[in-house]
Design a protein around this motif. Structure first.
Motif, PDB file in Angstrom:
ATOM      1  N   ALA A 155      40.760  41.768  36.943  1.00  0.00           N
ATOM      2  CA  ALA A 155      39.933  41.033  37.553  1.00  0.00           C
ATOM      3  C   ALA A 155      39.936  41.019  39.024  1.00  0.00           C
ATOM      4  O   ALA A 155      39.019  40.719  39.840  1.00  0.00           O
ATOM      5  N   GLY A 156      41.324  41.266  39.695  1.00  0.00           N
ATOM      6  CA  GLY A 156      41.227  41.473  41.012  1.00  0.00           C
ATOM      7  C   GLY A 156      40.582  42.642  41.641  1.00  0.00           C
ATOM      8  O   GLY A 156      39.859  42.780  42.524  1.00  0.00           O
ATOM      9  N   ILE A 157      40.523  43.824  41.039  1.00  0.00           N
ATOM     10  CA  ILE A 157      39.840  44.860  41.253  1.00  0.00           C
ATOM     11  C   ILE A 157      38.320  44.679  41.067  1.00  0.00           C
ATOM     12  O   ILE A 157      37.447  45.197  42.100  1.00  0.00           O
ATOM     13  N   GLN A 158      37.864  44.012  40.028  1.00  0.00           N
ATOM     14  CA  GLN A 158      36.533  43.806  39.852  1.00  0.00           C
ATOM     15  C   GLN A 158      36.132  42.809  41.032  1.00  0.00           C
ATOM     16  O   GLN A 158      34.930  43.033  41.470  1.00  0.00           O
ATOM     17  N   ALA A 159      36.676  41.933  41.488  1.00  0.00           N
ATOM     18  CA  ALA A 159      36.592  41.219  42.673  1.00  0.00           C
ATOM     19  C   ALA A 159      36.323  41.835  44.122  1.00  0.00           C
ATOM     20  O   ALA A 159      35.393  41.776  44.588  1.00  0.00           O
ATOM     21  N   LEU A 160      37.160  43.121  44.100  1.00  0.00           N
ATOM     22  CA  LEU A 160      37.247  44.049  45.123  1.00  0.00           C
ATOM     23  C   LEU A 160      35.888  44.673  45.294  1.00  0.00           C
ATOM     24  O   LEU A 160      35.124  44.970  46.199  1.00  0.00           O
ATOM     25  N   MET A 161      35.500  45.228  44.048  1.00  0.00           N
ATOM     26  CA  MET A 161      34.137  46.022  43.794  1.00  0.00           C
ATOM     27  C   MET A 161      33.005  45.028  44.241  1.00  0.00           C
ATOM     28  O   MET A 161      31.908  45.772  44.181  1.00  0.00           O
ATOM     29  N   THR A 162      33.137  44.189  43.886  1.00  0.00           N
ATOM     30  CA  THR A 162      31.808  43.144  43.995  1.00  0.00           C
ATOM     31  C   THR A 162      31.836  42.512  45.282  1.00  0.00           C
ATOM     32  O   THR A 162      30.675  41.732  45.515  1.00  0.00           O
TER      33      THR A 162
END
Length: 306
Positions: free
Chosen positions: A190-197
């Protein structure tokens, strides 16, 4: 002692509803009119403060009666929540007692030694995600790995200032003298998803500020995997962020020196819990074309476990 009669009570008849325990007759509505009238006259002679108290007591009763069923319903609804919590606590208790009986008591001398000193060979940096506990996945035993977990298993570069993560790394390297630093990422982070968005908001959240430490990984992902779906880009970035953290570790002079001398190894790992596979690799310091956190990483000894 004779019980008090209504004519001698200096309170409102409303008090009979909630205060029959004081001696006031419960069936005040069935009293003769003349006696009730005398009580009403007594009510009129009460001081304003006493009247206010009596009315408040009536209000309290009305509120209590009106919400009794609601409170009962609330208790019933929350009973299952409370029971579930108790059940989980009981499970934790049983797990602890099992650990003590089968693990601790079976290796008492080992745990006594650990009580005096720890000498782990590994420093593990992993994500806080509840599904990816390194001790469960890789079987680290007490005393084997000094561990820190944060959102998206990131290591900020030295120039970003002190954090809990680099403080732990400093202690592991300088004091415990670990031989390996192992950065472990995972699928569906979820942390990487937050980064990508992230859109570069003027008032970023705490999470956005933190995952910003991996912005280089996001930029490389956009360059290398822009043609892929969002989920595939996130998976690419999950691995790229591990490599960025390995390079960020080299911005700390006391780490770079040990890696150069060969007394410290930097490893990356990726756990895919969708397929239950694990990939591991080692930073190739000699082949890396620079030691800054913006450089391109070279790896060696890549192994895939399935």
């Amino acid at each position: 002692m004779a019980s008090l009669r209504p004519s001698s009570v200096k309170l409102s008849p409303f008090s009979a509803i909630t205060n029959s325990f004081t001696g006031f007759h419960r069936n005040w509505l069935s009293l003769r009119a003349e006696k009730l009238g005398r009580v009403d006259n007594a009510w009129l002679r009460l001081s304003p403060s006493l009247k206010e108290k009596s009315v408040l007591r009536l209000d309290a009763w009305i509120i209590s009666a009106g919400h009794a069923q609601e409170l009962k319903s609330f208790k019933i609804q929350n009973m299952s929540i409370s029971d579930g919590r108790v059940d989980f606590y009981d499970k934790m208790k049983q797990r602890f007692l099992s650990f003590k009986k089968h693990k601790y008591m079976g290796e008492v001398e080992h745990f006594k030694t650990l009580a005096e000193v720890q000498s782990p060979k590994f420093m593990v940096i992993a994500c806080v995600d509840s599904r990816v506990c390194p001790s469960n996945i890789l079987g680290f035993q007490p005393g084997e790995a000094f561990m820190v977990r944060n959102v998206a298993n990131l290591v900020p570069p030295l120039e970003n200032g002190p954090t809990e993560t680099n403080a732990a790394v400093e202690f592991a390297v300088k004091t415990l003298q670990v031989q390996n630093i192992f950065v472990i990422g995972h699928s569906c982070c979820a942390g990487i998803q937050a980064l990508m968005t992230m859109q570069g908001d003027e008032n970023p959240s705490l999470i956005e500020k933190w995952v910003g430490n991996a912005k280089v990984a996001k930029l490389r992902t956009k360059e290398d995997a822009n043609h892929l779906s969002f989920d595939q880009q996130c998976k690419h970035c999950e691995k790229e962020s591990i490599n960025c953290s390995l390079l960020n570790l080299l911005t700390y002079p006391w780490i770079e020196e040990r890696v150069r001398k060969g007394t410290l190894s930097l490893l990356g790992g990726y756990y895919d819990f969708l397929s239950c596979t694990f990939e591991i690799w080692t930073l190739d310091f000699k082949e890396s074309n620079a030691v800054s956190h913006g450089s391109k990483l070279s790896v060696k000894d890549r192994v895939f476990w399935c």
